[in-house]
Design a protein around this motif. Structure first.
Motif, PDB file in Angstrom:
ATOM      1  N   PHE A  47      43.445  42.066  40.872  1.00 52.75           N
ATOM      2  CA  PHE A  47      44.197  42.866  41.638  1.00 52.75           C
ATOM      3  C   PHE A  47      43.032  43.874  42.067  1.00 52.75           C
ATOM      4  CE2 PHE A  47      48.319  41.473  40.071  1.00 52.75           C
ATOM      5  CZ  PHE A  47      49.066  41.590  40.706  1.00 52.75           C
ATOM      6  N   GLU A  48      42.536  43.628  43.293  1.00 52.14           N
ATOM      7  CA  GLU A  48      41.676  44.711  44.047  1.00 52.14           C
ATOM      8  C   GLU A  48      42.722  45.692  44.810  1.00 52.14           C
ATOM      9  OE1 GLU A  48      37.464  42.960  44.693  1.00 52.14           O
ATOM     10  OE2 GLU A  48      38.826  42.666  46.304  1.00 52.14           O
ATOM     11  N   LYS A  49      43.750  45.371  45.093  1.00 57.08           N
ATOM     12  CA  LYS A  49      44.789  46.298  45.733  1.00 57.08           C
ATOM     13  C   LYS A  49      46.031  46.402  44.921  1.00 57.08           C
ATOM     14  CE  LYS A  49      45.745  46.734  50.624  1.00 57.08           C
ATOM     15  NZ  LYS A  49      45.700  46.090  51.921  1.00 57.08           N
ATOM     16  N   SER A  50      46.353  47.524  44.618  1.00 55.87           N
ATOM     17  CA  SER A  50      47.654  47.564  43.837  1.00 55.87           C
ATOM     18  C   SER A  50      48.996  47.235  44.183  1.00 55.87           C
ATOM     19  CB  SER A  50      47.926  49.118  43.424  1.00 55.87           C
ATOM     20  OG  SER A  50      48.178  49.842  44.566  1.00 55.87           O
ATOM     21  N   ARG A  55      52.834  42.136  41.328  1.00 54.09           N
ATOM     22  CA  ARG A  55      52.555  41.845  39.906  1.00 54.09           C
ATOM     23  C   ARG A  55      53.739  41.444  39.044  1.00 54.09           C
ATOM     24  NH1 ARG A  55      49.917  46.470  35.681  1.00 54.09           N
ATOM     25  NH2 ARG A  55      50.174  44.924  33.594  1.00 54.09           N
ATOM     26  N   PHE A  71      46.390  40.360  33.388  1.00 58.33           N
ATOM     27  CA  PHE A  71      46.399  41.556  34.846  1.00 58.33           C
ATOM     28  C   PHE A  71      44.901  41.755  34.725  1.00 58.33           C
ATOM     29  CE2 PHE A  71      45.956  45.773  36.030  1.00 58.33           C
ATOM     30  CZ  PHE A  71      46.576  45.754  37.538  1.00 58.33           C
ATOM     31  N   SER A  73      42.200  44.097  36.780  1.00 57.81           N
ATOM     32  CA  SER A  73      41.831  45.063  37.911  1.00 57.81           C
ATOM     33  C   SER A  73      40.283  45.135  38.112  1.00 57.81           C
ATOM     34  CB  SER A  73      42.422  46.413  37.765  1.00 57.81           C
ATOM     35  OG  SER A  73      41.649  47.078  36.482  1.00 57.81           O
ATOM     36  N   ARG A  75      38.499  47.720  37.520  1.00 56.31           N
ATOM     37  CA  ARG A  75      38.358  48.607  36.204  1.00 56.31           C
ATOM     38  C   ARG A  75      38.039  47.673  35.095  1.00 56.31           C
ATOM     39  NH1 ARG A  75      42.510  51.067  38.177  1.00 56.31           N
ATOM     40  NH2 ARG A  75      43.707  50.546  36.445  1.00 56.31           N
ATOM     41  N   ASP A  76      38.792  46.366  34.838  1.00 55.99           N
ATOM     42  CA  ASP A  76      38.912  45.636  33.833  1.00 55.99           C
ATOM     43  C   ASP A  76      37.742  44.543  33.789  1.00 55.99           C
ATOM     44  OD1 ASP A  76      40.927  47.416  32.794  1.00 55.99           O
ATOM     45  OD2 ASP A  76      42.369  45.925  33.934  1.00 55.99           O
ATOM     46  N   THR A 103      43.825  41.052  47.459  1.00 55.47           N
ATOM     47  CA  THR A 103      42.571  41.913  48.039  1.00 55.47           C
ATOM     48  C   THR A 103      42.509  42.465  49.165  1.00 55.47           C
ATOM     49  OG1 THR A 103      40.074  41.412  48.198  1.00 55.47           O
ATOM     50  CG2 THR A 103      41.505  39.640  48.761  1.00 55.47           C
TER      51      THR A 103
END
Length: 309
Positions: A47-50, A55, A71, A73, A75-76, A103
């Protein structure tokens, strides 16, 4: 191995098969029937886009089919720190059985798929939203029967959702009327995919006349927040109102991929009204995607799809 980056990655017959299977899976789920053909399978979700619906539907779908979803992101993962997409694709796809990506740029999906050893699913890109279209087509079919030779009116931005409706019109043979202001019309190369099945309108009421389905989306999508004021001005007259729905066919349905901005692209009375099937549409993301996951992750000889009768 198959990817699902646009609707055109499937034939018309395969789309019809997926829609039938999605309804079967929905009925099985509602009946409490355990169906877990994807035991031991893992879906990686980038997920680059929430998202809410993307999800929850993919994660719940994998759980219901007996598998597991991860999942991921920016950040992860190392994607958020500049690792090339091609390298990430080669690593992740060796550890999971399929990858779903939501994305911004469609080129990112194509680059990932080119280096992936596992099927890649487009959970949304700036070009198109094919998973949503599967759910929309399933919903229409369940309420009104086959969509072939019917009329759909798209009111608003010529965005990724509009692009996927154009692809669907060309593949499945229904008429699509698009009402969008100048500067916000669909891309010309995508428009060409619909051929004579697609017509552009300047007037929303003219586009909606006689429609079997009226559908829309927000005027400013994620990443376009700075354009909100300009878009509100440009899209005046492109709100789906009760009076606009009266121009459509007497049994016309209303759809919206959500989230909706009541009072902007759609009146609250329409969204909550008797012609609205948006909540069935939202639920069907789950079942349509389960059908897609089976299609992409099970060997053909063990898959659930059969040739059309």
């Amino acid at each position: 191995m198959r990817h699902f980056l646009t609707l055109r990655d499937c034939s018309a017959d395969e789309i019809h098969q997926l829609l039938r299977r999605a309804t079967e899976l929905r009925d099985m789920h509602r009946a409490g029937q355990l169906h877990q053909p994807l035991q031991g399978r893992v879906l990686g979700m980038v997920f680059e886009k929430s998202s809410t619906r993307t999800r929850v539907s993919f994660e719940a779908g994998m759980a219901q089919l007996g598998g597991h979803a991860l999942f991921l992101s920016p950040r992860d993962t190392q994607l958020g720190r500049g690792e090339p997409v091609e390298d990430t694709a080669r690593v992740i796809s060796r550890m999971v059985d399929a990858v779903m990506i939501r994305t911004f740029g469609h080129d990112m999906l194509e680059r990932f798929a080119a280096y992936s050893a596992a099927p890649v699913i487009n959970g949304l890109s700036d070009l198109c939203h094919p998973c949503q279209l599967l759910a929309d087509l399933q919903t229409f079919t369940e309420h009104r029967g086959p969509i072939t030779d019917r009329r759909v009116a798209w009111i608003g931005d010529g965005n990724n959702m509009c692009h996927s409706w154009i692809e669907a019109a060309g593949l499945l043979g229904f008429d699509l009327h698009i009402a969008a202001p100048p500067g916000y019309r669909p891309e010309a190369d995508i428009l060409a995919l619909g051929g004579e099945r697609v017509q552009l309108f300047d007037d929303a009421y003219a586009a909606a006349e006689g429609a079997d389905l009226v559908t829309t989306d927000v005027w400013a999508s994620m990443g376009q927040e700075s354009e909100q004021a300009a878009r509100e001005e440009a899209f005046r007259g492109f709100c789906v109102t009760e009076s606009l729905m009266e121009c459509a066919g007497p049994e016309a349905l209303f759809m919206h991929c959500l989230p909706a901005h009541r009072g902007e692209e759609v009146e609250a009375a329409v969204l909550e009204g008797s012609q609205s099937v948006v909540w069935d549409e939202a639920e069907n993301r789950l079942h349509a995607q389960k059908a897609l996951l089976e299609f992409l992750m099970l060997p053909p000889e063990n898959g659930p799809l059969h040739p059309a009768d």
